[in-house]
Design a protein around this motif. Structure first.
Motif, PDB file in Angstrom:
ATOM      1  N   PRO A 109       5.126  30.813 104.593  1.00  0.00           N
ATOM      2  CA  PRO A 109       4.739  31.247 105.801  1.00  0.00           C
ATOM      3  C   PRO A 109       3.576  32.193 105.545  1.00  0.00           C
ATOM      4  O   PRO A 109       3.217  32.619 104.706  1.00  0.00           O
ATOM      5  N   GLU A 110       2.828  32.069 106.358  1.00  0.00           N
ATOM      6  CA  GLU A 110       1.515  32.808 106.754  1.00  0.00           C
ATOM      7  C   GLU A 110       1.384  34.182 105.993  1.00  0.00           C
ATOM      8  O   GLU A 110       0.500  34.436 105.001  1.00  0.00           O
ATOM      9  N   LYS A 111       2.114  34.856 106.203  1.00  0.00           N
ATOM     10  CA  LYS A 111       2.185  36.338 105.490  1.00  0.00           C
ATOM     11  C   LYS A 111       2.129  36.125 103.885  1.00  0.00           C
ATOM     12  O   LYS A 111       1.430  37.133 103.201  1.00  0.00           O
ATOM     13  N   TYR A 112       2.902  35.039 103.484  1.00  0.00           N
ATOM     14  CA  TYR A 112       2.899  35.004 102.071  1.00  0.00           C
ATOM     15  C   TYR A 112       1.502  34.450 101.612  1.00  0.00           C
ATOM     16  O   TYR A 112       1.072  34.713 100.385  1.00  0.00           O
ATOM     17  N   ALA A 113       1.384  33.257 102.190  1.00  0.00           N
ATOM     18  CA  ALA A 113      -0.076  32.645 101.962  1.00  0.00           C
ATOM     19  C   ALA A 113      -1.170  33.489 101.790  1.00  0.00           C
ATOM     20  O   ALA A 113      -1.993  33.002 100.847  1.00  0.00           O
ATOM     21  N   THR A 114      -1.256  34.355 102.680  1.00  0.00           N
ATOM     22  CA  THR A 114      -2.483  35.043 102.836  1.00  0.00           C
ATOM     23  C   THR A 114      -2.565  35.859 101.615  1.00  0.00           C
ATOM     24  O   THR A 114      -3.632  36.224 101.050  1.00  0.00           O
ATOM     25  N   VAL A 115      -1.407  36.621 101.445  1.00  0.00           N
ATOM     26  CA  VAL A 115      -1.472  37.591 100.329  1.00  0.00           C
ATOM     27  C   VAL A 115      -1.801  36.874  98.963  1.00  0.00           C
ATOM     28  O   VAL A 115      -2.375  37.293  97.940  1.00  0.00           O
ATOM     29  N   ILE A 116      -1.091  35.751  98.662  1.00  0.00           N
ATOM     30  CA  ILE A 116      -1.191  34.939  97.524  1.00  0.00           C
ATOM     31  C   ILE A 116      -2.639  34.510  97.307  1.00  0.00           C
ATOM     32  O   ILE A 116      -3.285  34.521  96.459  1.00  0.00           O
ATOM     33  N   PHE A 117      -3.276  34.147  98.465  1.00  0.00           N
ATOM     34  CA  PHE A 117      -4.874  33.469  98.362  1.00  0.00           C
ATOM     35  C   PHE A 117      -5.645  34.725  98.013  1.00  0.00           C
ATOM     36  O   PHE A 117      -6.331  34.559  96.982  1.00  0.00           O
ATOM     37  N   LEU A 118      -5.572  35.655  98.731  1.00  0.00           N
ATOM     38  CA  LEU A 118      -6.512  36.859  98.240  1.00  0.00           C
ATOM     39  C   LEU A 118      -6.124  37.315  96.989  1.00  0.00           C
ATOM     40  O   LEU A 118      -7.150  37.818  96.339  1.00  0.00           O
ATOM     41  N   TYR A 119      -5.037  37.650  96.547  1.00  0.00           N
ATOM     42  CA  TYR A 119      -4.621  38.058  95.032  1.00  0.00           C
ATOM     43  C   TYR A 119      -5.011  37.176  93.964  1.00  0.00           C
ATOM     44  O   TYR A 119      -5.970  37.610  93.037  1.00  0.00           O
ATOM     45  N   TYR A 120      -4.609  35.788  94.227  1.00  0.00           N
ATOM     46  CA  TYR A 120      -4.991  34.624  92.925  1.00  0.00           C
ATOM     47  C   TYR A 120      -6.379  34.291  93.145  1.00  0.00           C
ATOM     48  O   TYR A 120      -6.903  33.982  92.065  1.00  0.00           O
ATOM     49  N   PHE A 121      -6.795  33.776  94.325  1.00  0.00           N
ATOM     50  CA  PHE A 121      -7.780  33.193  94.456  1.00  0.00           C
ATOM     51  C   PHE A 121      -9.114  33.841  94.754  1.00  0.00           C
ATOM     52  O   PHE A 121     -10.461  33.540  94.161  1.00  0.00           O
ATOM     53  N   GLU A 122      -9.181  34.776  95.404  1.00  0.00           N
ATOM     54  CA  GLU A 122     -10.190  35.911  95.702  1.00  0.00           C
ATOM     55  C   GLU A 122     -10.046  37.133  94.507  1.00  0.00           C
ATOM     56  O   GLU A 122     -11.105  37.831  94.849  1.00  0.00           O
ATOM     57  N   GLU A 123      -9.185  37.273  93.952  1.00  0.00           N
ATOM     58  CA  GLU A 123      -8.722  38.266  92.931  1.00  0.00           C
ATOM     59  C   GLU A 123      -9.018  39.767  93.396  1.00  0.00           C
ATOM     60  O   GLU A 123      -9.563  40.654  92.848  1.00  0.00           O
ATOM     61  N   TYR A 124      -8.452  40.140  94.704  1.00  0.00           N
ATOM     62  CA  TYR A 124      -8.269  41.169  95.099  1.00  0.00           C
ATOM     63  C   TYR A 124      -7.062  42.104  94.551  1.00  0.00           C
ATOM     64  O   TYR A 124      -6.044  41.335  94.098  1.00  0.00           O
ATOM     65  N   SER A 125      -7.218  43.298  94.463  1.00  0.00           N
ATOM     66  CA  SER A 125      -6.212  44.107  93.987  1.00  0.00           C
ATOM     67  C   SER A 125      -5.023  44.337  95.246  1.00  0.00           C
ATOM     68  O   SER A 125      -5.486  43.992  96.406  1.00  0.00           O
ATOM     69  N   ILE A 126      -3.932  44.764  94.755  1.00  0.00           N
ATOM     70  CA  ILE A 126      -3.155  44.933  95.976  1.00  0.00           C
ATOM     71  C   ILE A 126      -3.378  45.951  96.935  1.00  0.00           C
ATOM     72  O   ILE A 126      -3.407  45.993  98.143  1.00  0.00           O
ATOM     73  N   LYS A 127      -4.127  47.170  96.300  1.00  0.00           N
ATOM     74  CA  LYS A 127      -4.878  48.074  97.414  1.00  0.00           C
ATOM     75  C   LYS A 127      -5.837  47.485  97.990  1.00  0.00           C
ATOM     76  O   LYS A 127      -5.947  47.696  99.403  1.00  0.00           O
ATOM     77  N   GLU A 128      -6.581  46.630  97.383  1.00  0.00           N
ATOM     78  CA  GLU A 128      -7.488  45.978  98.370  1.00  0.00           C
ATOM     79  C   GLU A 128      -7.105  45.170  99.694  1.00  0.00           C
ATOM     80  O   GLU A 128      -7.634  45.197 100.702  1.00  0.00           O
ATOM     81  N   ILE A 129      -6.107  44.389  99.019  1.00  0.00           N
ATOM     82  CA  ILE A 129      -5.570  43.665 100.054  1.00  0.00           C
ATOM     83  C   ILE A 129      -4.826  44.237 101.129  1.00  0.00           C
ATOM     84  O   ILE A 129      -5.014  44.002 102.544  1.00  0.00           O
ATOM     85  N   ALA A 130      -4.125  45.365 100.677  1.00  0.00           N
ATOM     86  CA  ALA A 130      -3.522  46.529 101.889  1.00  0.00           C
ATOM     87  C   ALA A 130      -4.749  46.837 102.756  1.00  0.00           C
ATOM     88  O   ALA A 130      -4.212  46.910 104.161  1.00  0.00           O
TER      89      ALA A 130
END
Length: 164
Positions: A109-130
């Motif tokens: 689902p998009e909500k998971y895909a977006t968060v996983i991409f930002l965290y693992y591929f773009e290396e954003y922190s949880i705070k930055e993703i939020a």
């Protein structure tokens, strides 16, 4: 911003925006169109950014929103890739292993895909993703945890050994 700011942003973050759109949409050609729209919007309506991270966050948020709009549109249901094999070979600079995992992420689902991409591929922190997604940090953390679990299940179905 000056007239060159959209060009500067494209040169610096164009590949990142393209990868983000590709990870969500799964079509290289549509990801290119979405990327182009994001930078054309920036060129037509220059923004005042506080810093580089603010610019990057704005670009990614714009791409995410355009991807959501694309998925809602009837265009996605009317079009199908002419040659699915060719479509899958366009990796947008992902390695072969990244491409296999990206395909699994794309099916989430998009909500998971977006968060996983930002965290693992773009290396954003949880705070930055939020901040990018305008969500609570706990929500992002939960989405990441659930997304990992779903991804793990999908990878195990394909015979991948997932070590924790």
């Amino acid at each position: 911003m000056n007239d060159n700011s959209a060009l500067y942003a494209f040169n610096k973050y164009g590949d990142t925006v393209l990868r983000m759109a590709f990870a969500i949409i799964g079509s290289y050609h549509e990801a290119e169109d979405i990327t182009q729209e994001v930078f054309l919007t920036l060129h037509a309506k220059p923004q005042d950014f506080e810093n580089e991270e603010h610019m990057k966050a704005w670009l990614l948020r714009s791409a995410i929103n355009r991807c959501k709009n694309y998925k809602k549109s009837s265009r996605i249901t009317k079009n199908s890739p002419l040659d699915e094999t060719l479509e899958n070979t366009l990796s947008c600079e992902f390695t072969e292993r990244d491409n296999e995992i990206r395909e699994k992420i794309e099916k989430l689902p998009e909500k998971y895909a977006t968060v996983i991409f930002l965290y693992y591929f773009e290396e954003y922190s949880i705070k930055e993703i939020a901040n990018i997604l305008s969500k609570n940090e706990n929500t992002v953390s939960s989405l990441l945890q659930r997304g990992r679990k779903k991804l793990k299940t999908e990878l195990e179905k394909e015979g991948y050994i997932y070590e924790t």
